[in-house]
Write a protein that holds these residues in place. Sequence first.
Motif, mmCIF file in Angstrom:
data_model
loop_
_atom_site.group_PDB
_atom_site.id
_atom_site.type_symbol
_atom_site.label_atom_id
_atom_site.label_comp_id
_atom_site.label_asym_id
_atom_site.label_seq_id
_atom_site.Cartn_x
_atom_site.Cartn_y
_atom_site.Cartn_z
ATOM 1 N N GLY A 15 0.788 -1.223 0.000
ATOM 2 C CA GLY A 15 0.000 0.000 0.000
ATOM 3 C C GLY A 15 0.818 1.269 0.000
ATOM 4 N N ASN A 16 2.089 1.160 0.369
ATOM 5 C CA ASN A 16 2.942 2.337 0.471
ATOM 6 C C ASN A 16 4.389 1.975 0.145
ATOM 7 O OD1 ASN A 16 1.244 4.649 1.847
ATOM 8 N ND2 ASN A 16 0.755 2.779 3.006
ATOM 9 N N GLY A 17 5.206 2.980 -0.052
ATOM 10 C CA GLY A 17 6.651 2.814 -0.130
ATOM 11 C C GLY A 17 7.125 1.801 -1.153
ATOM 12 N N LYS A 20 4.435 -0.617 -2.617
ATOM 13 C CA LYS A 20 3.587 0.017 -3.634
ATOM 14 C C LYS A 20 4.304 0.090 -4.968
ATOM 15 C CE LYS A 20 1.236 4.369 -4.766
ATOM 16 N NZ LYS A 20 0.857 5.715 -4.281
ATOM 17 N N ASP A 37 -1.807 -5.266 2.001
ATOM 18 C CA ASP A 37 -1.321 -4.280 2.972
ATOM 19 C C ASP A 37 -2.321 -4.212 4.116
ATOM 20 O OD1 ASP A 37 0.869 -1.715 2.723
ATOM 21 O OD2 ASP A 37 -0.679 -1.590 4.268
ATOM 22 N N PRO A 52 -5.317 1.523 1.699
ATOM 23 C CA PRO A 52 -4.076 1.628 0.921
ATOM 24 C C PRO A 52 -3.898 0.531 -0.126
ATOM 25 C CG PRO A 52 -3.654 2.084 3.230
ATOM 26 C CD PRO A 52 -5.071 1.598 3.146
ATOM 27 N N THR A 199 11.156 5.978 2.880
ATOM 28 C CA THR A 199 9.818 5.431 3.080
ATOM 29 C C THR A 199 9.267 5.948 4.404
ATOM 30 O OG1 THR A 199 10.612 3.488 4.290
ATOM 31 C CG2 THR A 199 10.500 3.303 1.882
ATOM 32 N N ARG A 200 8.032 5.584 4.698
ATOM 33 C CA ARG A 200 7.439 5.975 5.992
ATOM 34 C C ARG A 200 8.277 5.441 7.151
ATOM 35 N NH1 ARG A 200 1.650 3.980 6.888
ATOM 36 N NH2 ARG A 200 2.637 2.019 6.252
#
Length: 304
Positions: A15-17, A20, A37, A52, A199-200
């Motif tokens: 969902g992120n980083g 994704k 995710d 996400p 990334t987060r």
Amino acid sequence: MGVLDGKVVLVTGGGNGIGKECALLAARAGAKVLVNDLGGGVSGGDEGSAGPAEAVAQEIRAAGGQAVSNSESVTSMAAVKGMVEQAKDTFGGLHAIINPAGILRDGMFHKMSDADWDAVIEVHLRGAYNVTRASVELFREQQDGAYVLFTSTSGLIGNIGQANYAAAKLGVMGLSRIIAMEGAAKNVRSNIIAPFAWTRMIATIPVKDEASAERVNRMKNAMRADQVAQLAVALCSPKAETTGQIFAVRGNEVVLFNQPRPVKSVARIEGWTPESLIAQALPSMKASYTDVGATASVFPYDPI
């Protein structure tokens, strides 16, 4: 024609980083993608959200690709088995897994709580076990399967304040190695990547001095998640013909790590005692010791 035409790929943490970017690139490379995710925070302490993963799946579909989402946790074997079945039911199979799902709970080891240790081990090491164990029999049966697991220089080299993360990530190295060895005869491949990317998770690292601020800025401006995705997707392709290896991606630089092998030995016909080891053996090996410098001491130069 893409390098993953006809393949079905599960991407965790999609969902992120990095996850994704891996999901988006796998789809552009021709794969049908299951985007997983949990949708939780970086510390893994909240309930999560289906948003996400579904947003990334929608982005893939909007671009003409095929993707579905899943918001279960890699810490649950039942949930991961469900992901494998979802891939089979939706797309007719599963051929590769990219597993960057992770959390951070940093802290000095002498202050680390049991909860922070357990949470990080559960997501990174147990999660890697779950995604590989839930799918390895399928991969062996079809004689076609690739794992791209994620390690870290925190484990390979070391970083202060990340004992839990380092232990988990070095465990992933051992897991991947055995999967590669045992899977070689069945065309089941496993490789790991230590990513350098903003990334987060990286954004949560505390900046306490000028040197760390400079290091974080280098990562933010020159080391991107999409650069890591290029190698992850390449390693999923049978054309890569690569297994059992440890890579790092740092900007546009791809690094191949060595793996533990003897560097020096000493022997004594009459055997050793603690006294003779201290007096002779250890001093003779000292020049070959690895220092206790952190990752920044091994990669002190600007990314390419």
